[in-house]
Enzyme design. Structure first.
Site, short mmCIF file in Angstrom:
data_model
loop_
_atom_site.label_atom_id
_atom_site.label_comp_id
_atom_site.label_asym_id
_atom_site.label_seq_id
_atom_site.Cartn_x
_atom_site.Cartn_y
_atom_site.Cartn_z
CG ASP A 1 -2.07 0.92 1.15
OD1 ASP A 1 -1.97 1.90 0.41
OD2 ASP A 1 -3.07 0.69 1.85
N GLY B 1 -4.38 3.41 -8.58
CA GLY B 1 -4.48 3.73 -10.00
C GLY B 1 -3.56 4.83 -10.48
CG ASP C 1 -9.12 2.89 0.39
OD1 ASP C 1 -8.44 2.20 -0.39
OD2 ASP C 1 -8.73 3.24 1.51
#
Length: 517
Positions: free
Chosen positions: A254, A297, A318
């Site tokens: 992440d 993205g 999210d």
């Protein structure tokens, strides 16, 4: 040929009432699985040469069930009582055709299962559970073990769900005041530590593996993750080696605080750098670790994620933080993801985030303890959600509370024919056939020559949606099967019409009339 409109055929032959929008109608469309043993799951599986192998054959039916596997490589072993295959993959790359068979007192079934030993993992989209939207940073070792238990007892594993993944919250938080999570981020050798809520990461992974399931975890390429727990920055190789030694099979990576490491206006090279690095490191491990790139993205990741070693990449922000507009937030995410169909395929999937159905937490209150609450989505919206994700060949990760599974939610998660669309070995993401204010039609070609089609009503009232053979790129009549109800409903000779509820879906599989399925 006498051309009878399919809707009339539906109503006259099956006497199926039109489905009207209902906020309270929690009709379970998925039939109960038969008592006879039935093998489910993907028909193709990717693994790297000479690595540890673990696969639990998904199978419904009354227990006990006896399993066999014809054509299994000699380096692999099947436990005939549990259906769990273990061992190490052959050292030589190749495709191994296996026939999985399950039998019980009520009957038996078989399924072709091709093990492809080579460079590519995740030949079908990964399926499992992730802790984030239910537990956020309050997750514990006990939660993960219980999730593994419930994946088996609920029957989810019998339909192909296999990953049990912890998100943020397992590492040490060096800035917090909670003694359960505060402490030294790394030991004297700079190996990463877990916090006191996770006293033994290797033991936890082993517990999950003993059930035939797989274990996943999470970190960030930055100094800390999104919850201020220790990240992998400048320790990437050591952390990957530790994750492998612990026995983890999946890594979610992440972006989070890497924003503070990258330039203020990162170039494409800057965006790629941490993922190229970790992707290369994971390929060198003596373990198959699926690489899930979570960077929302940026830099059109779908154009380069595969080259960076990614097996799936988030295409948007999210979902849990996406506010409703005219439609619930999953439509915003799903419609954005649907436009990227040309970039998905076996081993590299567009990831629109998790399935937020059942009981889920509030993503805007994730930093404090809370109890998951029932989703605000209507039943029709939930059927649309799962149908859209399956047509888009998305990773299917349930993120609701595994301790609060009800029959309706399990009916959404555990429909073998809907899952087969997602897991189809051809690996195509559905293309958009029609999209306007009120209608969406997605079409997904399947390996056997049939196509799955979803007719989505985006409007606020029930409406009839029609498509012709020409619209769908088909040249001959089709047999039509309702996938949620698992019923043949007639033939399509030139066009198809169906009444679809507000925010609902009608999901079908079309097969050439002359073919036998």
């Amino acid at each position: 040929m006498n051309r009878i409109p399919l809707m009339a055929l539906l109503l006259s032959v099956l006497s199926v009432p039109q489905i009207l929008a209902s906020e309270s109608n929690r009709e379970i469309l998925t039939p109960k699985p038969p008592a006879a043993a039935k093998v489910n799951g993907p028909t193709v599986y990717g693994a790297r040469p000479g690595h540890e192998f673990l696969y639990r054959i998904p199978c419904t039916g009354e227990r006990p069930v006896r399993f066999t596997a014809q054509g299994l490589p000699v380096t692999l072993h099947l436990d005939p009582a549990t259906g769990i295959i273990t061992g190490r993959t052959p050292d030589k790359p190749g495709s191994y055709a296996v026939t999985l068979q399950a039998s019980n007192a009520k009957g038996k079934s078989s399924r072709l299962f091709r093990i492809v030993v080579g460079d590519t993992l995740a030949l079908t989209p990964p399926m499992g559970w992730n802790s984030w939207y239910s537990y956020y940073v309050q997750v514990t070792d006990k939660v993960l073990r219980q999730a593994a238990d419930n994946m088996i007892s609920s029957g989810m594993a019998d339909f192909g769900y296999q990953y049990v993944n912890v998100d943020a919250g397992w590492q040490v938080n060096t800035t917090g005041k909670d003694p359960e999570v505060n402490g030294e981020a790394r030991d004297a050798q700079e190996n990463i530590n877990s916090n006191r809520r996770f006293p033994g990461m290797q033991a936890m992974a082993a517990y999950i593996h003993a059930k035939g399931l797989k274990a996943g975890l999470y970190t960030s390429p930055g100094p800390v993750d999104c919850g201020d727990f220790t990240g992998a920055y400048q320790h990437e190789a050591a952390d990957a080696k530790t994750f492998s030694a612990w026995g983890f099979d999946f890594l979610k990576y992440d972006w989070c605080s890497y924003t503070n490491v990258a330039p203020a206006k990162p170039s494409l090279a800057d965006m790629r750098k941490p993922y190229d690095l970790m992707g290369g490191i994971l390929k060198k491990q003596d373990r198959d670790i699926v690489f899930n790139m979570c960077q929302y993205g940026m830099g059109d990741v779908w154009t380069w994620g595969e080259d960076a070693g990614g097996n799936a990449w988030r295409t948007t922000g999210d979902l849990g933080m996406t506010k409703d507009d005219r439609l619930p937030g999953f439509y915003t995410i799903g419609l954005a993801n649907a436009s990227l169909s040309s970039y998905a395929g076996p081993g590299h999937w567009n990831d629109p985030d998790y399935l937020l159905i059942g009981n889920v937490g509030d993503a805007f209150k994730w930093d404090r303890s809370q109890k998951p609450q029932p989703t605000s989505l209507t039943p029709e919206e939930q059927y649309s959600y799962v149908s859209m994700w399956s047509l888009m060949a998305a990773p299917l990760f349930f993120a609701g509370d595994m301790t609060a599974l009800d029959d309706f939610t399990l009916g959404l998660l555990c429909n073998s024919e809907v899952i087969d669309v997602d897991q189809d070995a051809l690996g195509w993401q559905a293309r958009v056939i029609r999209r306007n204010t009120d209608e969406l039609i997605l079409e997904k070609p399947l390996e056997d020559g049939s196509v799955a089609v979803g007719f989505f009503n985006l409007g606020d009232v029930s409406r009839k949606i029609t498509a012709s053979l020409t619209d769908l790129g088909l040249s001959e009549g089709q047999k039509v099967r309702d996938l949620w109800r698992q019923k043949e409903i007639g033939d399509m000779t030139d066009s198809f019409s169906h009444e679809v509820a507000r925010h609902g879906v009608f999901l079908v599989r079309l097969s050439p009339t002359h073919s036998a399925r």
